[in-house]
Design an enzyme around this catalytic site. Structure first.
Site, PDB file in Angstrom:
ATOM      1  N   CYS A   2       0.589  -1.054  -0.037  1.00  0.00           N
ATOM      2  CA  CYS A   2       0.208  -0.277  -0.362  1.00  0.00           C
ATOM      3  C   CYS A   2       0.837   1.395  -0.402  1.00  0.00           C
ATOM      4  CB  CYS A   2      -0.586   0.041   1.200  1.00  0.00           C
ATOM      5  SG  CYS A   2      -2.193  -1.339   1.307  1.00  0.00           S
ATOM      6  N   ARG A  27       6.097  -0.639  -4.094  1.00  0.00           N
ATOM      7  CA  ARG A  27       5.887  -1.202  -2.781  1.00  0.00           C
ATOM      8  C   ARG A  27       5.070  -2.397  -2.962  1.00  0.00           C
ATOM      9  NH1 ARG A  27       6.765   2.131   1.410  1.00  0.00           N
ATOM     10  NH2 ARG A  27       4.505   1.218   2.408  1.00  0.00           N
ATOM     11  N   TRP A  78      -2.653  -3.280  -1.828  1.00  0.00           N
ATOM     12  CA  TRP A  78      -2.299  -4.730  -2.047  1.00  0.00           C
ATOM     13  C   TRP A  78      -3.358  -5.212  -0.335  1.00  0.00           C
ATOM     14  CZ3 TRP A  78      -0.478  -8.665   1.642  1.00  0.00           C
ATOM     15  CH2 TRP A  78       0.698  -9.320   1.045  1.00  0.00           C
ATOM     16  N   ASN A 104      -2.887   2.065   4.605  1.00  0.00           N
ATOM     17  CA  ASN A 104      -2.015   1.418   4.814  1.00  0.00           C
ATOM     18  C   ASN A 104      -2.376   0.483   6.135  1.00  0.00           C
ATOM     19  OD1 ASN A 104       0.372  -0.042   4.395  1.00  0.00           O
ATOM     20  ND2 ASN A 104       1.844   1.313   4.603  1.00  0.00           N
ATOM     21  N   GLY A 105      -2.387  -0.274   6.435  1.00  0.00           N
ATOM     22  CA  GLY A 105      -2.173  -0.992   7.361  1.00  0.00           C
ATOM     23  C   GLY A 105      -3.373  -2.353   7.906  1.00  0.00           C
ATOM     24  N   GLU A 484      19.117 -17.838   0.157  1.00  0.00           N
ATOM     25  CA  GLU A 484      18.419 -16.442  -0.194  1.00  0.00           C
ATOM     26  C   GLU A 484      18.866 -16.274  -2.492  1.00  0.00           C
ATOM     27  OE1 GLU A 484      17.872 -13.878   0.425  1.00  0.00           O
ATOM     28  OE2 GLU A 484      18.411 -11.993  -1.590  1.00  0.00           O
ATOM     29  N   LYS A 488      15.202 -16.385  -4.278  1.00  0.00           N
ATOM     30  CA  LYS A 488      15.883 -14.728  -4.882  1.00  0.00           C
ATOM     31  C   LYS A 488      15.339 -15.490  -6.112  1.00  0.00           C
ATOM     32  CE  LYS A 488      16.236 -11.823  -4.113  1.00  0.00           C
ATOM     33  NZ  LYS A 488      16.521 -11.366  -2.589  1.00  0.00           N
ATOM     34  N   GLU A 491      11.611 -16.103  -6.233  1.00  0.00           N
ATOM     35  CA  GLU A 491      10.077 -14.856  -5.754  1.00  0.00           C
ATOM     36  C   GLU A 491      10.182 -14.241  -7.074  1.00  0.00           C
ATOM     37  OE1 GLU A 491      10.967 -12.702  -3.140  1.00  0.00           O
ATOM     38  OE2 GLU A 491      13.046 -12.248  -3.988  1.00  0.00           O
ATOM     39  N   HIS A 507      17.677 -37.611   3.948  1.00  0.00           N
ATOM     40  CA  HIS A 507      17.323 -37.495   4.457  1.00  0.00           C
ATOM     41  C   HIS A 507      15.920 -37.282   4.121  1.00  0.00           C
ATOM     42  CE1 HIS A 507      19.766 -38.438   6.929  1.00  0.00           C
ATOM     43  NE2 HIS A 507      20.433 -37.328   6.939  1.00  0.00           N
ATOM     44  N   LYS A 606       8.061  -4.900  -1.458  1.00  0.00           N
ATOM     45  CA  LYS A 606       8.186  -4.648  -0.959  1.00  0.00           C
ATOM     46  C   LYS A 606       8.322  -4.229   0.795  1.00  0.00           C
ATOM     47  CE  LYS A 606      12.544  -3.113  -1.782  1.00  0.00           C
ATOM     48  NZ  LYS A 606      13.842  -4.230  -1.490  1.00  0.00           N
TER      49      LYS A 606
END
Ligand code: G6P
Length: 611
Positions: A2, A27, A78, A104-105, A484, A488, A491, A507, A606
């Site tokens: 948002c 964002r 969002w 936003n929230g 990481e 990457k 996503e 395993h 983001k």
């Protein structure tokens, strides 16, 4: 997550709102809208909303030209409560246009509020929690907007940053926040509120960060701030150190590629100010040697890639400073009732400094009496302001959803802290310390060398862009790095990718390996090399295509790997800073080859400001 922009001034508002929202696109969002106040209309407040990208809103409003008025609010949403559609997009209006709100929230008690408001006859147009705020404001608006805002926010549980317009207050825009970020700024052009600095950078670099439960009113003469008693308060302004170019693509196809290439500079800017006469100087941190000697344990908490930095930092602090480290996902930390002994240093790592779970972890730790240290990129952000000690990374603004340069700068910060702690605690010999400083200082130039292999990485990415499953394996520090690498790839390419400690493969996961699976093995740690090679043999024998990252000259890898990427040699502990670069490039070019919007992958944000 948002984005909010608010403006009042001498320029037509719609264009400023649209441009500001575009600068907050990073964002993450799935619908957008603006509401502009025009006193010449019978109903001054009118909203334009679309599902999807901002371009649709530009198209619907003739790029803002068809929207008259000099003050307004804008929002990129969002979705949380209710699917992404036009009805649920913000702004939300109440009373046939008496009040308009962007938010936003998350309002945790919105259902309870909704029931009460419906009881009073309010009719809801959307499924959002935000609409309750618009109706509450309408309910409490008796002609004094500050009073209406105070009464409204007193009823809200959860987090919010709000932009508000009142029909009968043309030329004024209001903002208020709790636990979601909101900045305010003023320039010759007018006054602004925004979720983040890039939105207002073309107009001014002087900003102020609203504290929790502070209200701002934008009006024709500038800004006035109020506390919850409705009294005017003074706020300090700070000058943002980066300029508008830093938040633009600068000739690169995507922000992510630009930011990958900015890593040498991000590291240089993060490291250089702390090295004087060949030694680390961390006096800005404000931690005394006694404090450092008193640390018995480090507890780290973060989200996403910052959590991977913590996973890497565990090895670094334990190896260089001999301090035991626990790492938690910030979203888990406070719910597991952790045993926190005296002498535990809480470290929170966050690029934005606004991630809701990381902020909550910090607050939880502080409430338990822990000394807190935050590694943060955004100056003045909530985590930076609330932590006892702050180490700022100097990565500059990071726009792409998938972090690259901020991750690298966070790692650099961890190296410096661990070396400094190691020296102060006398567990690191002076000679080792100096050798490590030399290695640290060389990282920017070594990353530059790796970036020269970009064309090879692009070729490799093209070859494997249709892979269905990818597995990233490594041992020790390499295991932390592959966490990481896998994130990457998944996503931004939407390829299923998993990271495994190489020794753990047999395993369970090895049953997933078949012809066509892609396995990326990272092998840089000398004492673990033979064991990693054994694990590579195991997957190769089961038909996987094997890629490898290792250091220059380790040609033994080519006996197993179908393709080997070489990185410059360094001390073992620093390889994570180098390894990540080819993994970022691979992810970037696979995403590009698959035709995905690299900077704005689906469903991601983001800055994750809700829990
Ligand atoms: C989001 C971003 C990630 C980031 C994480 C934590 O998920 O997409 O790139 O690592 O948030 O963000 P922070 O700002 O706290 O580092």
């Amino acid at each position: 997550m948002c984005g909010i922009v608010g403006y009042t001034g001498t320029t037509k508002a719609a264009r400023i709102l649209l441009d500001g929202l575009e600068r907050l696109e990073y964002r993450g969002y799935d619908s957008a809208g603006i509401c502009v106040s025009d006193g010449n209309r019978e109903h001054p407040l009118q909203a334009w909303k679309v599902k999807g990208r901002l371009q649709a809103l530009r198209d619907a409003t003739g790029n803002g030209e068809q929207v008259p008025g000099f003050s307004g609010i804008g929002h990129t949403r969002w979705a949380t409560h209710g699917e992404p559609n036009t009805e649920n997009a913000h702004p939300h209006l109440s009373g046939g246009g008496k009040v308009a709100v962007v938010h936003n929230g998350i309002i945790e008690n919105y259902q309870e509020l909704r029931q009460k408001l419906e009881g009073k006859g309010y009719v809801f147009q959307s499924e959002t929690d935000t609409e309750t705020i618009a109706h509450l404001l309408n309910e409490y608006d008796k002609g004094d907007p500050i009073d209406a805002i105070v009464r409204t926010v007193m009823h809200l549980r959860g987090s919010f940053a709000l932009g508000i317009l009142f029909e009968d207050r043309p030329g004024e825009v209001y903002g208020v926040r709790r636990d979601s970020p909101l900045i305010a700024a003023v320039s010759d052009e007018g006054a602004f509120i925004a979720s983040d600095v890039p939105a207002i950078l073309p107009y001014t670099r002087k900003v102020t960060y609203l504290d929790n439960m502070e209200i701002v009113c934008l009006h024709k003469d500038g800004l006035t701030f109020y506390n919850m008693d409705g009294e005017p308060i003074e706020k300090e302004f700070t000058t943002v150190s980066w300029d508008v170019e830093a938040a633009e693509k600068g000739g690169y196809a995507h922000f992510m590629l630009k930011e990958i290439h900015e890593q040498p500079k991000a590291l240089e800017d993060t490291i250089r100010p702390h090295i004087q006469d060949g030694k680390l100087v961390l006096s800005e941190l404000g931690m005394t040697d006694d404090e450092i000697r008193g640390i018995r344990r480090i507890q780290m908490a973060a989200c996403g890639s910052a959590w991977h930095v913590c996973m890497t930092a565990k090895y670094i602090f334990e190896r260089l400073a001999r301090i035991p480290v626990d790492v938690d996902l910030a979203s888990e930390f406070r719910y597991r009732d952790p045993v926190l002994e005296e002498g535990t240093l809480l470290m929170v790592v966050s690029q934005s400094g606004e991630t809701a779970d990381s902020l909550a972890a910090l607050r939880y730790g502080k409430a338990q009496g822990m000394l807190s240290l935050a590694i943060v990129n955004v100056v003045g952000s909530s985590i930076a302001r609330e932590a006892d000690r702050v180490f700022y990374t100097a990565a500059g603004p990071e726009i792409a959803v998938a972090t690259t340069k901020a991750y690298s700068a966070q790692l650099a910060a961890c190296y410096m802290l661990a070396m400094h702690f190691g020296l102060v605690r006398k567990v690191m010999a002076e000679e080792d310390y100096l050798r490590h400083i030399t290695a640290l200082s060389r990282l920017p130039e070594q990353i530059e060398q790796i970036l020269q292999q970009e064309a090879r990485m692009q070729w490799l990415a093209g070859k494997y862009a249709n892979t269905r499953d990818a597995f990233f394996i490594g041992r020790g520090l390499d295991y932390a790095s592959v966490l990481e690498g896998a994130l990457k790839l998944k996503e931004i390419s939407y390829i299923h990718a998993e990271a495994y400690a190489a020794g753990e493969l047999k395993h369970g996961t090895i049953s997933l390996i078949e012809k066509g699976s892609m396995v990326m093995s990272v092998a840089t740690q000398h004492d673990l090399l033979e064991k990693e090679i054994s694990n590579m043999v195991e997957v190769h024998a089961r038909g996987a295509t094997l890629l490898a990252v290792t250091y220059d000259g380790n040609y033994a890898m080519e006996d197993q790997a179908d393709f080997t990427i070489y990185i410059p040699k360094t001390e073992d502990v620093f390889y994570p800073s180098l390894v990540v670069v080819p993994l970022q490039l691979l992810a970037y070019y696979v995403s590009l080859a698959r035709g995905i919007d690299v900077d704005k992958p689906r469903n991601l944000a983001k800055s994750v400001t809700v829990e």
